[in-house]
Design an enzyme around this catalytic site. Sequence first.
Site, PDB file in Angstrom:
ATOM      1  CE  LYS A 181      -4.021   1.200   2.615  1.00  0.00           C
ATOM      2  NZ  LYS A 181      -4.489   0.890   3.586  1.00  0.00           N
TER       3      LYS A 181
HETATM    4  C1  E4P Z   1      -7.813   1.836   4.491  1.00  0.00           C
HETATM    5  O1  E4P Z   1      -6.844   1.424   3.699  1.00  0.00           O
HETATM    6  C2  E4P Z   1      -7.550   3.245   4.796  1.00  0.00           C
HETATM    7  O2  E4P Z   1      -6.031   2.977   5.422  1.00  0.00           O
HETATM    8  C3  E4P Z   1      -8.209   3.107   6.515  1.00  0.00           C
HETATM    9  O3  E4P Z   1      -9.706   2.879   5.645  1.00  0.00           O
HETATM   10  C4  E4P Z   1      -8.716   4.867   7.267  1.00  0.00           C
HETATM   11  O4  E4P Z   1      -9.928   4.077   7.640  1.00  0.00           O
HETATM   12  P1  E4P Z   1     -10.215   5.680   8.838  1.00  0.00           P
HETATM   13  O5  E4P Z   1     -10.283   6.845   7.796  1.00  0.00           O
HETATM   14  O6  E4P Z   1     -11.439   5.336   9.323  1.00  0.00           O
HETATM   15  O7  E4P Z   1      -9.132   5.542   9.510  1.00  0.00           O
END
Ligand code: E4P
Length: 221
Positions: free
Chosen positions: A87
């Site tokens: 990622k």
């Molecule tokens: C996933 O890939 C993201 O890092 C995550 O969904 C962010 O979510 P949040 O806004 O609840 O921290």
Amino acid sequence: MIYLADTANCDQIRDLIKYYPIEGVTTNPSLLAHEGIPLSKAIPAILDCIGDKMIHIQTISENAEDILREAKIYREVFGLKSNFYAKIPVTREGYRAISLVKDSGINVTATAIFTQQQAMMAANAGADFVAPYVNRLDNIVSHGIEVVSDIVKGIKMYGLKTRVLAASFKNVDQVYRVSLTGCHSVTLSHEVFLALMSHPMTDRGVQDFERDGSQIYDIKI
Ligand code: E4P
């Protein structure tokens, strides 16, 4: 649309897998920090729960060469194969890293996406998935669903292979509305997953069926 779990908590992952065929797990540094377990132990524990389902691990290096090195180290240290997605946040160095990591044979999920153009550029750079943050957009008086919808349309319009992995959900309605855009996948917290899987009218209906069925279902099971 496929469903992934957005958590680094093994109890939550096990609980979800028990009841639903999730396609994989996404993590980020904040989710991992929340568990208070070092990465070297947290990822193997998650892999124990999910086997060869997809695992998305976020890189934290700043420049592209370091991001590439980091992704390669994770692949090697954790013995990952084609189920591994690095990622990579879409910073300027991140875009460069997307091409480098993809060319090295590692799958890429471009993350921290807040605009359609960030997603389109990441897709053109080679990202397998692009991850727009729905709730964080909604929280800044923007429109998470519209951004997801524009990304889905752009990807279709230009015939790209990249899939949209919508992330950052806080409620069932956001997931419902994202699903109407033709979005390929969503990653959800344990809490949102549970909310999606239950409905009071379903429970009520099942209670009625149990009551009525108990009078006439006479085959021993
Ligand atoms: C996933 O890939 C993201 O890092 C995550 O969904 C962010 O979510 P949040 O806004 O609840 O921290």
